[in-house]
Design an enzyme around this catalytic site. Structure first.
Site, PDB file in Angstrom:
ATOM      1  N   ASP A 264      -4.120  -3.822   3.583  1.00  0.00           N
ATOM      2  CA  ASP A 264      -4.064  -2.872   2.483  1.00  0.00           C
ATOM      3  C   ASP A 264      -3.250  -3.523   1.364  1.00  0.00           C
ATOM      4  OD1 ASP A 264      -4.288  -0.398   1.130  1.00  0.00           O
ATOM      5  OD2 ASP A 264      -2.263   0.128   1.766  1.00  0.00           O
TER       6      ASP A 264
ATOM      7  N   THR B 120      -1.248  -1.699  -1.389  1.00  0.00           N
ATOM      8  CA  THR B 120       0.005  -1.020  -1.707  1.00  0.00           C
ATOM      9  C   THR B 120       0.907  -0.929  -0.484  1.00  0.00           C
ATOM     10  OG1 THR B 120      -1.160   0.294  -3.363  1.00  0.00           O
ATOM     11  CG2 THR B 120       1.013   1.072  -2.658  1.00  0.00           C
TER      12      THR B 120
ATOM     13  N   ASP C  60       0.109   0.743   6.098  1.00  0.00           N
ATOM     14  CA  ASP C  60       1.400   1.433   6.131  1.00  0.00           C
ATOM     15  C   ASP C  60       1.586   2.254   7.395  1.00  0.00           C
ATOM     16  OD1 ASP C  60      -0.172   3.655   5.809  1.00  0.00           O
ATOM     17  OD2 ASP C  60       0.455   4.076   3.762  1.00  0.00           O
TER      18      ASP C  60
END
Length: 735
Positions: A423, A425, A623
């Site tokens: 990912d 971010t 995340d």
């Protein structure tokens, strides 16, 4: 000096907290015990494993537990020392006839010598070796055949044969008698017991070292805390701290539990989490983590998470559970071990029969010696220890570097990963976007434009919305209340602010809300996106109003991490919901192999399925929360931790430091651990493949050579110790 602060907690809330705390404390007192070789075995009291006979260990390590407190190690050491002292004279008396100067002494072959050997061997076998015999008998009764089955049968056969030969020599045929006496093998039974006990002692010592990683983590937490009370601060044991307590942390102290600063300020060294020794400033409202070290300031904190709920507690429990888990490769060893003991018993019986049928005189003596040697040398302890020892040491080594492995299966799968999906971010970037450009259309005042946008965004939970709100507050802009707020997933937000209708989001979202004339804004956004910025489109009262540009800086370590991963042979693919131009700019800067942008969570899952269908072994780094579906679809999910917000249960691997370089470390750890396991299994299989034929006497027709049961016992113990020693090498690997 800070003033004394008294927590204003309602009495009813305090009672509830005390009840919860006492319940948690009681539950932790009920320890669960499990087997190091069979982690599926659980019971709430100490004892022995019904499958292999090993002493059960507490499932979770406790502070202060060390090698000196290991009751089993103390017991086995005592038994070994007593057994060795008693076995030495037995061995000397049995072997003294090989010394020419003493061979003709009358006492060498005397009945007194044989009785001394019998008495001392009985003490060794029945006294010092009782746990081995007990485990062997229990394995036979329960039909859970294991290493102790072979040891007890082998030792029992040698001892009972020798006892009968001494007490009733007349029952044997004359051809087996020499001067009306039958050969005895008390020294074999005694020395084998001592060697097995030595192996147990060395194994227990080595196993205690595999828990050093957990013990090191446990020492990070202080033993006591300074509790703020109306009459003054008081020092209390850490397990007496309750949620809601206010605790004072003075310079040099370790933060006792997880919580938030309520008074004062300081700098806290958080290398336990970040790996960086640079202190982090803490003031009122900031979170602090148990086990981190306070600097020169002092502060009062409110306890929010205690015991096993703290970050440190979660890490300890996760590492302990992972160390007990089973890797798929262990299935091979389990299958072999499942048939190994019955096969060895059959081979031993066949060896006895063949020696009785084809062997030279004295046939019975040769048959017993060879059958016992087969039983002793074939003990599968090395095979059983090959995988769990490497897993325990490897996972502990990873924990010391902030690489938390959820289970052994994840560690094994990670070795095979060829493609890593990441990912953007929070994984490649810092995950803390900043408002960098405010570009209103002609006719809109910049300050009023940002005021309306930020007021609406304060109701959104999106990271970009937080960046806009932060940027407005930094510019001194006050925010208004919002009416009729609504959010469209993957699109944008809408609502009323100060009598205006405000739309914020992607161009398609604004068009769906009947906003026309967005082309000039889209043209202006292209340059921003090519610079790696994310453009947010705004419409006010149905008209295009301008653009906000938000940038999320790339982590300082990301470029180095990408290089390391490429050197390890991985292809890197970025999947992001961000704009294509922004994503492409980041991918170019980092040198990624492929990028897919403007992709929703469901699209990430579909893309990972596509990669796996193409035959690629896919790992996913995200995340750990928003990317949960994709993390689950990948063969190995890797959660990028960020302090106390680390989502340990969402992936197979969790990087506490949130640093992409941790993935390279995890892959090196996985490859080293699996290589170590294969080495152990190879040595264990090779040892038994060579040892059993030698013990059966395969070389006797060619060289007249037989393997003594004593040598077989020494080789068996050495094989287990060598496997553990090889596993312990993982503690020193460079990640």
């Amino acid at each position: 000096m800070l003033a004394k602060v008294t927590p204003e907690t309602p009495s009813s809330e305090g009672a509830v907290e005390r009840e919860v705390h006492s319940t948690a404390k009681a539950s932790t007192a009920d320890a669960i015990y499990t087997c190091p070789m069979h982690p599926e075995v659980h019971q709430n009291h100490p004892g022995e494993c019904p499958k292999c006979g090993m002493t059960l260990e507490p499932k979770t390590a406790t502070a202060g537990a060390d090698e000196d407190e290991n009751a089993e190690l103390r017991d086995m050491t005592r038994r070994f020392r007593i057994g060795a002292a008693l076995a030495l004279p037995v061995f000397v008396l049995a072997m003294v006839h090989l010394v020419p100067a003493l061979a003709r002494q009358p006492w060498v072959e005397s009945s007194f010598s044989r009785w001394v050997q019998f008495a001392l061997t009985a003490l060794v076998v029945i006294g010092a070796g009782w746990p081995l015999l007990h485990r062997g008998w229990r394995s036979i009764v329960t039909l859970q055949l294991n290493m102790f089955t072979l040891i007890s049968i082998g030792v029992g056969a040698a001892f009972l044969f020798s006892a009968v030969a001494m007490l009733a020599p007349g029952i044997f045929p004359p051809m087996m008698q020499h001067q009306e006496k039958i050969a005895i093998y008390f020294e074999s039974a005694a020395v084998i017991v001592v060697l097995v006990l030595l192996g147990q002692v060395l194994e227990l010592r080595a196993r205690s070292r595999t828990g050093s990683a957990i013990k090191a983590l446990l020492t990070l937490a202080p033993a006591t805390a300074r509790q703020v009370a109306p009459g003054g601060d008081r020092e209390v044991p850490l397990d007496q701290v309750k949620v809601g307590d206010w605790l004072r942390v003075v310079p040099g102290d370790k933060v006792p539990v997880d919580g938030a600063v309520v008074e004062g300020h300081s700098s806290v060294e958080e290398s336990m989490i970040s790996g960086e020794p640079v202190p982090v400033e803490k003031s009122v409202g900031d979170k602090v983590t148990g086990g981190t070290v306070n600097g020169s300031g002092a502060f009062v904190m409110r306890a929010e998470r205690i015991g096993s709920d703290t970050l440190l507690g979660q890490i300890v429990n996760m590492v302990a559970d992972a160390q007990r888990s089973r890797a798929p490769i262990q299935g091979l060893a389990d299958k072999v071990a499942g048939v190994f003991v019955p096969v060895v018993l059959a081979v031993s019986a066949l060896t006895f029969v063949l020696w009785m049928w084809l062997g030279p005189e004295p046939t019975l003596a040769h048959a017993i010696v060879c059958a016992v040697a087969v039983l002793i040398i074939a003990c599968p302890c090395a095979l059983g220890l090959a995988t769990p020892m490497s897993i325990m040491v490897g996972i502990g080594r990873g924990a010391q570097n902030g690489v938390l492995v959820k289970n052994a299966e994840a560690l094994e799968r990670l070795e095979k990963i060829t493609t890593l999906v990441v990912d953007k971010t929070g994984t490649l970037t810092e995950g803390k976007p900043k408002l960098v450009d405010v570009l209103p259309q002609t006719g809109f005042d910049a300050k009023e434009f940002l005021h309306l946008v930020a007021s609406l965004e304060q109701s959104s939970e999106h990271p970009l919305a937080s960046a806009v709100v932060r940027g407005a507050k930094e510019r001194g802009i006050a925010l208004d209340a919002v009416k009729d707020f609504r959010s469209v997933t993957g699109g944008g937000v809408a609502g009323g602010v100060g009598g205006h209708t405000v739309l914020i989001g992607k161009p398609d979202f604004l068009r769906n809300e009947k906003t026309a004339g967005l082309e000039p804004l889209e043209a202006a956004a292209i340059k921003l996106q090519e610079e790696g910025k994310t453009a947010i489109f705004v419409a006010i009262d149905g008209k295009p109003a301008g653009i906000l540009a938000v940038a999320d800086p790339i982590k300082a370590t990301t470029l180095e991490a990408v290089r390391e991963l490429h050197e390890l042979g991985l292809k890197l693919v970025m999947l992001t919901g961000d704009n294509r131009r922004t994503a492409a700019a980041v991918a170019r800067e980092l040198g990624l192999d492929a990028v897919e942008a403007e992709i929703e969570p469901a699209g990430k899952v579909a893309h990972i399925k596509k990669l796996r269908a193409e035959g690629k072994h896919v790992g996913m780094a995200g995340d750990g929360i928003n990317d949960a579906p994709a993390l689950s679809e990948a063969e190995v999910g890797i959660a990028m931790g960020a302090g106390t917000d680390v989502a340990m249960q969402s992936a197979g691997i969790t990087l506490v430091k949130g640093d992409l370089r941790g993935i390279a470390q995890a892959i090196r750890l996985s490859r080293a651990t699996m290589r170590n396991i294969r080495q152990n299994l190879f040595f264990a299989f090779l040892y038994n493949a060579l040892g059993i034929p030698l013990a059966a006497g395969i070389l006797y027709p060619f060289a007249g050579w037989l393997l003594s049961p004593i040598i077989a016992g020494a080789a068996m113990s050495l094989s287990s110790v060598s496997v553990i020693g090889n596993a312990l090498r993982l503690r020193n690997i460079k990640l």
